[in-house]
Design a protein around this motif. Structure first.
Motif, PDB file in Angstrom:
ATOM      1  N   SER A 281       0.830  -1.204   0.000  1.00 17.61           N
ATOM      2  CA  SER A 281       0.000   0.000   0.000  1.00 17.61           C
ATOM      3  C   SER A 281       0.860   1.248   0.000  1.00 17.61           C
ATOM      4  CB  SER A 281      -0.926   0.011   1.224  1.00 17.61           C
ATOM      5  OG  SER A 281      -0.196  -0.093   2.428  1.00 17.61           O
ATOM      6  N   ASP A 282       0.326   2.284  -0.631  1.00 18.44           N
ATOM      7  CA  ASP A 282       0.979   3.582  -0.721  1.00 18.44           C
ATOM      8  C   ASP A 282       0.506   4.411   0.472  1.00 18.44           C
ATOM      9  OD1 ASP A 282       1.671   6.217  -1.307  1.00 18.44           O
ATOM     10  OD2 ASP A 282       1.410   5.959  -3.456  1.00 18.44           O
ATOM     11  N   LEU A 283       1.319   4.476   1.513  1.00 12.73           N
ATOM     12  CA  LEU A 283       0.913   5.135   2.753  1.00 12.73           C
ATOM     13  C   LEU A 283       0.772   6.636   2.565  1.00 12.73           C
ATOM     14  CD1 LEU A 283       3.209   3.233   5.282  1.00 12.73           C
ATOM     15  CD2 LEU A 283       0.846   2.710   4.651  1.00 12.73           C
ATOM     16  N   THR A 284       1.625   7.220   1.739  1.00 11.80           N
ATOM     17  CA  THR A 284       1.566   8.663   1.504  1.00 11.80           C
ATOM     18  C   THR A 284       0.278   9.030   0.785  1.00 11.80           C
ATOM     19  OG1 THR A 284       3.971   8.753   1.378  1.00 11.80           O
ATOM     20  CG2 THR A 284       2.766  10.639   0.498  1.00 11.80           C
ATOM     21  N   ALA A 285      -0.046   8.277  -0.267  1.00 13.70           N
ATOM     22  CA  ALA A 285      -1.269   8.556  -1.015  1.00 13.70           C
ATOM     23  C   ALA A 285      -2.501   8.413  -0.133  1.00 13.70           C
ATOM     24  CB  ALA A 285      -1.364   7.634  -2.229  1.00 13.70           C
ATOM     25  N   ALA A 286      -2.509   7.388   0.716  1.00  9.96           N
ATOM     26  CA  ALA A 286      -3.650   7.172   1.599  1.00  9.96           C
ATOM     27  C   ALA A 286      -3.844   8.356   2.547  1.00  9.96           C
ATOM     28  CB  ALA A 286      -3.467   5.882   2.396  1.00  9.96           C
ATOM     29  N   ARG A 287      -2.733   8.839   3.089  1.00 10.62           N
ATOM     30  CA  ARG A 287      -2.812   9.955   4.037  1.00 10.62           C
ATOM     31  C   ARG A 287      -3.205  11.252   3.330  1.00 10.62           C
ATOM     32  NH1 ARG A 287      -4.115  12.273   8.297  1.00 10.62           N
ATOM     33  NH2 ARG A 287      -2.573  13.123   9.728  1.00 10.62           N
TER      34      ARG A 287
END
Length: 280
Positions: free
Chosen positions: A101-107
């Motif tokens: 998962s892309d943690l930056t995109a999610a945030r």
């Protein structure tokens, strides 16, 4: 981050502790000396160091408890990461390779629900370092130009209809599929390859599967896709052309039966409002 910090600021960032003297250095040492188990609740030391090193940047939330040795820092609509001594700064995307998962995109999407996922992290192009304006997109589209091929149909046949442009490598598309299940919607999912050749390969594998709907959910779950015989994938080309024609450069794109469009992840309650004729 704002360029108002000064023209030499970014070049000097790696040596910032020398520029700000023992005050910042003492704070840095205090943070480094703190036990790992307590650093996550001792973010005020990081905040103080950042105020010394980035005096013109408004610092919001700081989270040092979820990213190994990194602290996530919110500055307006921007995310960046620093070490726990607030000496080294990184702007870019942080990925969790275990969950894929892309943690930056999610945030970023959590902070800015209307922000497109693709290219959202780290792209700034004006003097105030504000997000670049998205290209103008059609508020409504003509769905009749889409051929029957290129679509995977899933969900209850009597559910409210939505068309979704997606990419199986897009974490928000995966999260959206769970919300659509909650909603009980009938989905016409049309893959587009935002993330390149691997996305196209997955889209073809799903479309050509004996059970495309089951293959779709397997793709989102990260399960291996069974390679079957080739099938007609020209519908995927039509999906790509449709997205390009209307300026859709990110996923997901959600389209109502009347052609009304919203972009980006939405929870089930907002999707319900959109289906009922609202703006979501």
């Amino acid at each position: 981050m704002r360029r108002a910090e000064g023209p030499l600021f970014w070049a000097a960032l790696a040596g910032a502790s020398l520029l700000f003297g023992m005050g910042a250095g003492g704070i840095t040492n205090a943070v480094r000396a703190a036990p790992t188990a307590t650093v996550s609740i001792n973010t005020e030391l990081v905040r103080t160091a950042l105020k010394l090193r980035l005096p013109k940047t408004a610092i919001g939330a700081i989270d040092c408890g979820r990213f190994g040795g990194l602290c996530e820092v919110v500055a307006g609509a921007t995310l960046f990461y620093v070490d726990r001594g607030a000496r080294f700064l990184m702007i870019g995307r942080l990925y969790d390779m275990e969950t894929r998962s892309d943690l930056t995109a999610a945030r970023l999407l959590e902070l800015n629900p209307d922000l497109l996922v693709t290219g959202a992290a780290g792209k700034r192009d004006n003097a105030d370092d504000q997000p670049a304006p998205a290209p103008v997109k059609a508020a409504k589209v003509d769905l009749s130009v889409l051929p029957p091929g290129g679509a995977i149909h899933w969900g209850p046949v009597n559910g409210p209809r939505l068309i979704v442009l997606s990419d199986f490598a897009c974490s928000y598309c995966r999260h959206l599929s769970a919300e659509l299940v909650k909603l009980g919607a009938r989905i016409e999912e049309r893959p587009i390859s935002i993330f390149g050749a691997e996305s196209r390969r997955k889209a073809e594998a799903v479309l050509c599967a004996a059970d495309p709907a089951a293959a779709l959910h397997a793709a989102y779950d990260g399960r291996p896709l069974r390679i079957t015989a080739k099938c007609d994938v020209s519908g995927l080309d039509a999906n790509e052309a449709f997205a390009k024609q209307h300026g859709f450069s990110g996923t997901p794109v959600i389209i109502r039966a009347d052609g009304a469009v919203i972009e980006g992840f939405r929870p089930a309650d907002q999707l319900k409002a959109f289906i009922d004729g609202g703006r979501a």
